[in-house]
Design an enzyme around this catalytic site. Structure first.
Site, PDB file in Angstrom:
ATOM      1  N   GLY A 185       0.839  -1.205   0.000  1.00  0.00           N
ATOM      2  CA  GLY A 185       0.000   0.000   0.000  1.00  0.00           C
ATOM      3  C   GLY A 185       0.867   1.245   0.000  1.00  0.00           C
ATOM      4  O   GLY A 185       2.048   1.214  -0.378  1.00  0.00           O
ATOM      5  N   SER A 186       0.297   2.340   0.452  1.00  0.00           N
ATOM      6  CA  SER A 186       0.997   3.625   0.381  1.00  0.00           C
ATOM      7  C   SER A 186       2.148   3.687   1.387  1.00  0.00           C
ATOM      8  O   SER A 186       2.150   2.991   2.397  1.00  0.00           O
ATOM      9  CB  SER A 186       0.001   4.756   0.672  1.00  0.00           C
ATOM     10  OG  SER A 186      -0.565   4.553   1.953  1.00  0.00           O
TER      11      SER A 186
ATOM     12  N   GLY B 239       2.358   2.320   5.187  1.00  0.00           N
ATOM     13  CA  GLY B 239       3.407   1.305   5.371  1.00  0.00           C
ATOM     14  C   GLY B 239       4.368   1.672   6.489  1.00  0.00           C
ATOM     15  O   GLY B 239       4.837   0.808   7.234  1.00  0.00           O
TER      16      GLY B 239
ATOM     17  N   GLU C 146       5.630  -3.425   0.761  1.00  0.00           N
ATOM     18  CA  GLU C 146       5.665  -3.081  -0.672  1.00  0.00           C
ATOM     19  C   GLU C 146       4.929  -1.768  -0.808  1.00  0.00           C
ATOM     20  O   GLU C 146       3.696  -1.742  -0.763  1.00  0.00           O
ATOM     21  CB  GLU C 146       4.967  -4.171  -1.492  1.00  0.00           C
ATOM     22  CG  GLU C 146       5.741  -5.453  -1.634  1.00  0.00           C
ATOM     23  CD  GLU C 146       6.841  -5.368  -2.677  1.00  0.00           C
ATOM     24  OE1 GLU C 146       7.030  -4.296  -3.288  1.00  0.00           O
ATOM     25  OE2 GLU C 146       7.510  -6.384  -2.884  1.00  0.00           O
TER      26      GLU C 146
HETATM   27  N1  NAD Z   1       5.273  -1.707  -4.065  1.00  0.00           N
HETATM   28  C1  NAD Z   1       4.276  -2.456  -4.489  1.00  0.00           C
HETATM   29  O1  NAD Z   1       4.413  -3.611  -4.835  1.00  0.00           O
HETATM   30  C2  NAD Z   1       2.901  -1.838  -4.582  1.00  0.00           C
HETATM   31  C3  NAD Z   1       1.885  -2.531  -5.245  1.00  0.00           C
HETATM   32  C4  NAD Z   1       0.621  -1.962  -5.314  1.00  0.00           C
HETATM   33  C5  NAD Z   1       0.377  -0.723  -4.723  1.00  0.00           C
HETATM   34  N2  NAD Z   1       1.383  -0.081  -4.087  1.00  0.00           N
HETATM   35  C6  NAD Z   1       1.136   1.237  -3.480  1.00  0.00           C
HETATM   36  O2  NAD Z   1      -0.142   1.255  -2.841  1.00  0.00           O
HETATM   37  C7  NAD Z   1      -0.738   2.549  -2.901  1.00  0.00           C
HETATM   38  C8  NAD Z   1      -2.137   2.476  -3.488  1.00  0.00           C
HETATM   39  O3  NAD Z   1      -2.933   1.567  -2.788  1.00  0.00           O
HETATM   40  P1  NAD Z   1      -3.984   2.009  -1.650  1.00  0.00           P
HETATM   41  O4  NAD Z   1      -4.539   3.345  -1.983  1.00  0.00           O
HETATM   42  O5  NAD Z   1      -4.920   0.869  -1.493  1.00  0.00           O
HETATM   43  O6  NAD Z   1      -3.036   2.124  -0.395  1.00  0.00           O
HETATM   44  P2  NAD Z   1      -3.423   2.386   1.149  1.00  0.00           P
HETATM   45  O7  NAD Z   1      -2.150   2.536   1.886  1.00  0.00           O
HETATM   46  O8  NAD Z   1      -4.432   3.459   1.260  1.00  0.00           O
HETATM   47  O9  NAD Z   1      -4.169   1.033   1.617  1.00  0.00           O
HETATM   48  C9  NAD Z   1      -3.537  -0.215   1.518  1.00  0.00           C
HETATM   49  C10 NAD Z   1      -4.188  -1.186   2.492  1.00  0.00           C
HETATM   50  O10 NAD Z   1      -3.892  -0.781   3.830  1.00  0.00           O
HETATM   51  C11 NAD Z   1      -5.077  -0.756   4.601  1.00  0.00           C
HETATM   52  N3  NAD Z   1      -4.860   0.217   5.679  1.00  0.00           N
HETATM   53  C12 NAD Z   1      -5.124   1.544   5.681  1.00  0.00           C
HETATM   54  N4  NAD Z   1      -4.721   2.094   6.849  1.00  0.00           N
HETATM   55  C13 NAD Z   1      -4.202   1.103   7.594  1.00  0.00           C
HETATM   56  C14 NAD Z   1      -3.604   1.033   8.886  1.00  0.00           C
HETATM   57  N5  NAD Z   1      -3.465   2.120   9.644  1.00  0.00           N
HETATM   58  N6  NAD Z   1      -3.144  -0.172   9.327  1.00  0.00           N
HETATM   59  C15 NAD Z   1      -3.251  -1.277   8.562  1.00  0.00           C
HETATM   60  N7  NAD Z   1      -3.810  -1.270   7.331  1.00  0.00           N
HETATM   61  C16 NAD Z   1      -4.274  -0.104   6.845  1.00  0.00           C
HETATM   62  C17 NAD Z   1      -6.137  -0.400   3.595  1.00  0.00           C
HETATM   63  O11 NAD Z   1      -7.421  -0.733   4.089  1.00  0.00           O
HETATM   64  C18 NAD Z   1      -5.709  -1.243   2.394  1.00  0.00           C
HETATM   65  O12 NAD Z   1      -6.122  -2.575   2.544  1.00  0.00           O
HETATM   66  C19 NAD Z   1       0.202   3.382  -3.767  1.00  0.00           C
HETATM   67  O13 NAD Z   1       1.033   4.143  -2.940  1.00  0.00           O
HETATM   68  C20 NAD Z   1       1.013   2.325  -4.524  1.00  0.00           C
HETATM   69  O14 NAD Z   1       2.268   2.791  -4.981  1.00  0.00           O
HETATM   70  C21 NAD Z   1       2.621  -0.619  -3.984  1.00  0.00           C
END
Ligand code: NAD
Length: 488
Positions: A268-269, A273, A290
Site C-alpha cells: 500500500g501507500s 506502510g 511493498e
Molecule cells: N510496491 C508495491 O508492490 C505496490 C503494489 C501496489 C500498490 N502499491 C502502493 O499502494 C498505494 C495504493 O494503494 P492504496 O490506496 O490501497 O493504499 P493504502 O495505503 O491506502 O491502503 C492499503 C491497504 O492498507 C489498509 N490500511 C489503511 N490504513 C491502515 C492502517 N493504519 N493499518 C493497517 N492497514 C491499513 C487499507 O485498508 C488497504 O487494505 C500506492 O502508494 C502504490 O504505490 C505498492
C-alpha cells in the site's frame, strides 16, 4: 545467519444498514455482467471467511469506477469477526504445517488450475471493480496462476544447509520450518496478484494466512477466496488456513498489532506502510512492505525516441497512472527536451479517444478508482500550476459518468519541487530537463520512494553506468518473502 528459504514469499465505501433499499439496482443483476454470478457472487455477499462464511460488520457497497454504479454489497468483518479469523487460522495452521511441503504444493497447483478455469470471469471482475483495462486484469490473474506454478516447484526445493561442525562427531543441519499465521494486507490496484504472490508462497512454506483486502475491492477478495475454498474443500483441508476478513483501516490495525501474525505482508501507500512497519516492529514481528513509487525514465541524448514514446505512453498513462511503477518523472536530455515533449503530447492526443470503459476491447485507459482519487488528481494539478508548472496536455476531469481524468503532462517545475517528489496516484507526469546523464541519475535518486527506474540510450557504457549508480528499486520484495523460521 541469512535466511536460506527466502521464498516469496480515498476510499469510497458507504456504510448502510444491511437491509437495502428495494429499489436499488445493482450491476450484478444486469445480464451484461453475468460473469459475476459465475464467480458465485450475489447482491449481498459475506466478506468474512474462516472455514465458514459469516460476517457481522458494516455493509460495504462496491462501485464500478467506470460508471459510479453499485456492483453489489459485501458485509465486512467486525472486530469479533477478525478475532474469529485469526484464531481459526492459528488452529488450522498446525494440520496444514504437518503436511509435507510437496503435498502442500499440490494443493497450490490445484488452486492455479481453479484460477485458470475462472480466468475470464475473474479478470472481468478485476476490470469492473478496480478499473484497469481487461488485458491488464487478465494478466493479473495469470500472474497468480504462474506464482502457483512457481510455488509448486519451490515446494520440492525448500532448502536447508549442512554445515561442518568444529566438534568431532557432530553435524550441523539447518532446516526451515513454517512461521505460523501470516497477515496479508493488500492495496486496491492489484487486488489479485499481490494476494496471489503472498498466499501461494506462504501456503507451500506451511503458513496459514489471514487476508485483509482493500475495502474498495471486496468483491475480488470474496471471489478469489471462494476459488481457494473450493480447492481446500476438495482436499479436506480446513478453509481457515486461507481466512479472509474484509474491512477498512480498523481491521488492518488489529491485524498489524496481532502477535499471532508472525509476518505481516503489507502492500500500500508509503505513509500507511511506515506506520505498519513501526507497529509490527514494536512487537518484534516480521514485516514485508511493498510501498509507493516515484519512478523516473531518463531519456539520454542518444535515445531511440520511437522506442521511448511507445514505452512512455504505457508507463506514464497506462492503468490511469495507478501502478506503483507508473512513471511520474521524465528526465530528458536538453538536446531532445522540446522534441520529446512535443512528440509525447501528440502521442497522448492519440489515446484520448480510447479512454473509457475498461471492459471494452478498444479501451486503452480506464478510470481512476474512486472520487477521492479524482479529487487528489485535481488538487495536484492545481498545486503544480500554482508552483509555476505549465500544463502541456490534459489537466482536466472528463465530464462523463465514472471517475475519468485526462492523462496529464506538466513542464516547468524544478526537479526538487515537493510536488514532483510526491506520489500522486494518477496519470500525471512531470518533464524535467537534464544537462547530462550524471544529473539525470542524481535527480532519479533524490526521491525517497524509487521503486523502478529506466534509461533510454543506445550507449552500452551508459547502461552500465546506470546499473552501478542508479538507485533502482527492483521489486525484490516479492521474492524475499520471509515465510519460514529456522529450527535445528
Ligand atoms: N510496491 C508495491 O508492490 C505496490 C503494489 C501496489 C500498490 N502499491 C502502493 O499502494 C498505494 C495504493 O494503494 P492504496 O490506496 O490501497 O493504499 P493504502 O495505503 O491506502 O491502503 C492499503 C491497504 O492498507 C489498509 N490500511 C489503511 N490504513 C491502515 C492502517 N493504519 N493499518 C493497517 N492497514 C491499513 C487499507 O485498508 C488497504 O487494505 C500506492 O502508494 C502504490 O504505490 C505498492
Amino acid at each position: 545467519m541469512s535466511l536460506l528459504c527466502r521464498a516469496v514469499l480515498s476510499l469510497r465505501y458507504i456504510r448502510v444498514p444491511m437491509a437495502r433499499n428495494a429499489s436499488t439496482a445493482f450491476l450484478i443483476e444486469d445480464p451484461k455482467y453475468s460473469f459475476l454470478k459465475d464467480l458465485g457472487l450475489k447482491e449481498n455477499n459475506v466478506g468474512v471467511f474462516n472455514g465458514k462464511w459469516k460476517a457481522n460488520g458494516e455493509v460495504i457497497k462496491s462501485y464500478s469506477p467506470a460508471n459510479g454504479k453499485v456492483i453489489a454489497e459485501v458485509q465486512a468483518g467486525s472486530a469479533a469477526d477478525y478475532e474469529a479469523c485469526a484464531s481459526a487460522a492459528q488452529e488450522a495452521w498446525h494440520a496444514w504445517a504437518e503436511l509435507p511441503a510437496p503435498a502442500r504444493g499440490e494443493v497450490v497447483r490445484q488452486i492455479g488450475d481453479a484460477l485458470r478455469e475462472n480466468l475470464q470471469p475473474l479478470g472481468k471482475l478485476v476490470s469492473l471493480e478496480m478499473g484497469k483495462i481487461l488485458p491488464e486484469a487478465i494478466g493479473e490473474v495469470i500472474e497468480y496462476i504462474h506464482v502457483c506454478d512457481l510455488a509448486l516447484g519451490l515446494s520440492r526445493t525448500l532448502p536447508g544447509t549442512v554445515f561442518p561442525s568444529e566438534r568431532p562427531g557432530h553435524v550441523l543441519i539447518e532446516k526451515w520450518n513454517p512461521l505460523g499465521v501470516v497477515g496479508i494486507i493488500t492495496a486496491f490496484n492489484f487486488p489479485v496478484a499481490v494476494f496471489g504472490w503472498n498466499s501461494a508462497i506462504a501456503m507451500v512454506c506451511g503458513d496459514a494466512t489471514v487476508w485483509k483486502p482493500s475495502e474498495t475491492t471486496p468483491l475480488v477478495a470474496v471471489a478469489v477466496t471462494k476459488i481457494v475454498e473450493s480447492v481446500l474443500q476438495k482436499n479436506n483441508i480446513p478453509g481457515a488456513i486461507a481466512s479472509l476478513c474484509v474491512g477498512g483501516k480498523g481491521i488492518g490495525e488489529k491485524l498489524v498489532k496481532d502477535e499471532r501474525m508472525k509476518l505481516v505482508s503489507f502492500t500500500g501507500s508509503t505513509a500507511v506502510g511506515q506506520q505498519v512497519g513501526v507497529e509490527v516492529q514494536k512487537r518484534f514481528g516480521r514485516h514485508l512492505l511493498e510501498l509507493g513509487g516515484n519512478n523516473a525514465i531518463i531519456v539520454n541524448e542518444d535515445a531511440n525516441l520511437e522506442l521511448f514514446l511507445s514505452a512512455a505512453l504505457f508507463a506514464c498513462a497506462g492503468t490511469a497512472g495507478q501502478r506503483c511503477t507508473t512513471t511520474r518523472r521524465l528526465l530528458i536530455h536538453k538536446k531532445l527536451y522540446s522534441e520529446v515533449v512535443n512528440r509525447l503530447k501528440k502521442a497522448y492526443a492519440g489515446v484520448v479517444s480510447r479512454i473509457g470503459d475498461p471492459l471494452l476491447e478498444e479501451t486503452l485507459i480506464g478510470p481512476l478508482h474512486t472520487p477521492a482519487a479524482v479529487d487528489a488528481y485535481k488538487k495536484t494539478v492545481a498545486e503544480a500550476v500554482k508552483l509555476g508548472g505549465k500544463i502541456e496536455f490534459g489537466g482536466k476531469i472528463i465530464e462523463r459518468e465514472g471517475y475519468f481524468v485526462e492523462p496529464t503532462i506538466i513542464t516547468g517545475l524544478p526537479h526538487d519541487s515537493p510536488i514532483v517528489k510526491t506520489e500522486c496516484f494518477a496519470p500525471i507526469v512531470y518533464c524535467i530537463e537534464i544537462p547530462d546523464l550524471e544529473t539525470g541519475i542524481q535527480y532519479n535518486n533524490e526521491v525517497e520512494q524509487g521503486l523502478s527506474s529506466s534509461l533510454f540510450t543506445e550507449n552500452l557504457g551508459d547502461v552500465f553506468k546506470v546499473f552501478i549508480y542508479m538507485k533502482i528499486f527492483i521489486k525484490l520484495g516479492h521474492v524475499l518473502h520471509r515465510n519460514m523460521r529456522m529450527k535445528f
